[in-house]
Design an enzyme around this catalytic site. Structure first.
Site: not given
Length: 280
Positions: A34, A39, A63, A149, A155, A188
């Site tokens: 997506a 991205h 996840q 990102g 993360q 997304s």
């Protein structure tokens, strides 16, 4: 140019072995598909940095702590491949499920500390799933560089910690959050928002900016947080997981910006969980 779509690990390794033998650097951009301009900014950064670039697309079941969330996650492989054509990436790694988690798969990569707060607390097991799949993607692609990102800043820190702790020979690059013209961080999950919810979604970013402005004037973070939560709920957000001010280095809670810090937020709007963060 359309990049080859690889689904079997043997095919991927046959391709990357030649690159490594030639001494070429390999950049990997891990995604769940997506694809949006956020991205694509990572792909552009990878192209500038590395001789070869692999974009991965794998909706990682490990996840997701909510089966419904996994079921509803957007899947747009053909459109994603078209969006990547102008970047002339070298390969799309779109592994079949058995290539990532074959029968008998029994290993989990877990990062302590950084995963105890925020999304780690509200999404149990989420970061174990992230760390496990990213470890596999790094080793499968033989990448020298990886691009993530800053929108998913927690993360990013988890992945960096994991790579350092496991002595993986890879540099993890953090790239700036890309926003729509109204300030909404690209994600997304934004595809799941109704038209009305989409018009309300930028309020999350606006509230973070408002808190940052209040902090610059010396106002107490707790007061600013509570007022922001109240305004979001009155706007139409239905649940707020957190609005936190945390140290940029280790995600510990802080009350001021005497050291580099970030504001983090996660909230639900029309059933869609939105996250965002800004440096302060």
């Amino acid at each position: 140019m359309t990049a080859p779509i690889l689904r079997k690990l043997d095919d991927l390794r046959e391709m990357t072995n030649g690159w490594r033998m030639s001494g070429e650097s390999i950049g990997v951009v891990p995604t769940m598909g997506a694809l949006h301009d956020g991205h694509l900014s990572l792909v552009a950064a990878a192209k500038k940095t590395c001789n070869r670039v692999i974009v991965t697309i794998f909706v990682n079941p490990k996840q997701f702590n909510n089966p419904e969330d996994l079921k509803n996650y957007p899947r747009t492989e053909e459109e994603d491949a078209r969006k990547l054509e102008r970047f002339t990436v070298d390969a799309l790694w779109v592994p079949d499920g058995d290539q990532m988690y074959p029968d008998g798969f029994a290993t989990t990569v877990s990062v302590a500390g950084l995963t105890d707060v925020m999304d780690g607390a509200y999404r149990p097991g989420h970061f174990d799933g992230v760390a496990t799949v990213v470890t596999k993607l790094f080793t499968q692609t033989s990448a020298s560089d990886a691009f993530f990102g800053e929108k998913d800043f927690q993360q990013l820190l988890v992945v960096r910690r994991m790579a350092a702790d496991l002595d993986l020979p890879i540099t993890v690059h953090g790239c700036p959050t890309i926003r729509d013209i109204d300030g909404l961080a690209l994600s997304s999950r934004n595809l799941l928002l109704s038209d009305r919810a989409r018009t309300l979604a930028p309020r999350l970013f606006e509230e973070l900016e408002g808190i940052a402005e209040g902090l610059s004037k010396g106002e107490a973070v707790t007061t600013l947080q509570e007022k922001a939560k109240d305004r979001l709920l009155k706007t139409g957000f239905t649940e707020i997981d957190y609005i936190d001010l945390r140290a940029q280095s280790d995600l510990s809670l802080v009350e001021d910006t005497s050291k580099p810090a970030r504001l983090f937020a996660a909230a639900y709007l029309a059933g869609v969980r939105l996250i965002d963060n800004i440096a302060v």
